[in-house]
Design a protein around this motif. Sequence first.
Motif, PDB file in Angstrom:
ATOM      1  N   HIS A  50       3.231   6.351   3.000  1.00 53.58           N
ATOM      2  CA  HIS A  50       4.029   7.085   3.967  1.00 53.58           C
ATOM      3  C   HIS A  50       4.122   8.574   3.635  1.00 53.58           C
ATOM      4  O   HIS A  50       4.895   9.283   4.259  1.00 53.58           O
ATOM      5  CB  HIS A  50       5.435   6.495   4.051  1.00 53.58           C
ATOM      6  N   THR A  51       3.389   9.051   2.673  1.00 51.80           N
ATOM      7  CA  THR A  51       3.530  10.447   2.281  1.00 51.80           C
ATOM      8  C   THR A  51       3.168  11.409   3.404  1.00 51.80           C
ATOM      9  O   THR A  51       3.716  12.502   3.468  1.00 51.80           O
ATOM     10  CB  THR A  51       2.686  10.778   1.033  1.00 51.80           C
ATOM     11  N   GLU A  52       2.273  10.983   4.290  1.00 51.20           N
ATOM     12  CA  GLU A  52       1.897  11.864   5.406  1.00 51.20           C
ATOM     13  C   GLU A  52       3.037  12.041   6.407  1.00 51.20           C
ATOM     14  O   GLU A  52       3.027  12.963   7.210  1.00 51.20           O
ATOM     15  CB  GLU A  52       0.628  11.344   6.117  1.00 51.20           C
ATOM     16  N   LYS A  53       4.043  11.184   6.344  1.00 51.44           N
ATOM     17  CA  LYS A  53       5.181  11.262   7.262  1.00 51.44           C
ATOM     18  C   LYS A  53       6.374  12.011   6.657  1.00 51.44           C
ATOM     19  O   LYS A  53       7.385  12.182   7.318  1.00 51.44           O
ATOM     20  CB  LYS A  53       5.623   9.856   7.670  1.00 51.44           C
ATOM     21  N   LEU A  54       6.248  12.462   5.408  1.00 51.62           N
ATOM     22  CA  LEU A  54       7.356  13.164   4.757  1.00 51.62           C
ATOM     23  C   LEU A  54       7.589  14.530   5.392  1.00 51.62           C
ATOM     24  O   LEU A  54       6.640  15.249   5.695  1.00 51.62           O
ATOM     25  CB  LEU A  54       7.048  13.387   3.277  1.00 51.62           C
ATOM     26  N   THR A  55       8.845  14.873   5.566  1.00 54.74           N
ATOM     27  CA  THR A  55       9.175  16.236   5.991  1.00 54.74           C
ATOM     28  C   THR A  55       8.974  17.140   4.777  1.00 54.74           C
ATOM     29  O   THR A  55       8.932  16.667   3.635  1.00 54.74           O
ATOM     30  CB  THR A  55      10.635  16.338   6.474  1.00 54.74           C
ATOM     31  N   ASN A  61      11.845  16.609   2.326  1.00 58.73           N
ATOM     32  CA  ASN A  61      11.761  15.359   1.564  1.00 58.73           C
ATOM     33  C   ASN A  61      10.652  15.412   0.523  1.00 58.73           C
ATOM     34  O   ASN A  61      10.805  14.895  -0.588  1.00 58.73           O
ATOM     35  CB  ASN A  61      11.555  14.166   2.493  1.00 58.73           C
ATOM     36  N   GLU A  62       9.536  16.039   0.871  1.00 58.80           N
ATOM     37  CA  GLU A  62       8.444  16.165  -0.093  1.00 58.80           C
ATOM     38  C   GLU A  62       8.863  17.047  -1.267  1.00 58.80           C
ATOM     39  O   GLU A  62       8.623  16.712  -2.426  1.00 58.80           O
ATOM     40  CB  GLU A  62       7.199  16.740   0.584  1.00 58.80           C
ATOM     41  N   CYS A  67       8.448   8.679  -3.545  1.00 57.60           N
ATOM     42  CA  CYS A  67       8.227   8.536  -2.096  1.00 57.60           C
ATOM     43  C   CYS A  67       8.453   7.090  -1.662  1.00 57.60           C
ATOM     44  O   CYS A  67       8.992   6.837  -0.595  1.00 57.60           O
ATOM     45  CB  CYS A  67       6.814   8.983  -1.734  1.00 57.60           C
ATOM     46  N   TYR A 125      11.223   4.041   1.267  1.00 57.25           N
ATOM     47  CA  TYR A 125      10.754   3.003   2.183  1.00 57.25           C
ATOM     48  C   TYR A 125      10.894   1.600   1.610  1.00 57.25           C
ATOM     49  O   TYR A 125      10.427   0.645   2.212  1.00 57.25           O
ATOM     50  CB  TYR A 125       9.296   3.270   2.572  1.00 57.25           C
ATOM     51  N   CYS A 178       5.751  -1.952   8.242  1.00 56.56           N
ATOM     52  CA  CYS A 178       7.050  -1.825   8.907  1.00 56.56           C
ATOM     53  C   CYS A 178       7.383  -3.083   9.701  1.00 56.56           C
ATOM     54  O   CYS A 178       8.525  -3.328  10.044  1.00 56.56           O
ATOM     55  CB  CYS A 178       7.059  -0.595   9.810  1.00 56.56           C
TER      56      CYS A 178
END
Length: 120
Positions: free
Chosen positions: A1-6, A9-10, A56, A60, A98
């Motif tokens: 899910h790292t590509e979905k981090l703001t 958050n990153e 990360c 989740y 999910c």
Amino acid sequence: HTEKLTDDNELTAVIKSVFLLRFLLCSGYFPEADENMSTITEEQSFIGKLLFHFQCGINYNQHGIYEADGAIEAGKKLPLVDVGAAFYPNMVLFNHACCPNTIRINQGKKTYLVAKHLIK
């Protein structure tokens, strides 16, 4: 899910990972480490990347803890009450989605992961 981090958050995950890596360095986890080192080894960099990955994953992999509030009857909605949340570090190692194909069942100190249907 790292590509979905703001970005926020990153950055938070990076800061936590650097802090944890620095703690490991200062506490002697790496025998060859010197607290005043200005660079890190390839091994230490690898551990830092793992720490970031797990930071990360924590977001989740928090799971709700529920309690049955009444009789459980086949074919009817489960009468569950939300009583908390927990992080299961071993569960992060499973490939998951999910829309999970498994259900977690706790019995005392043991946790079972049971398939909801045939997994191919």
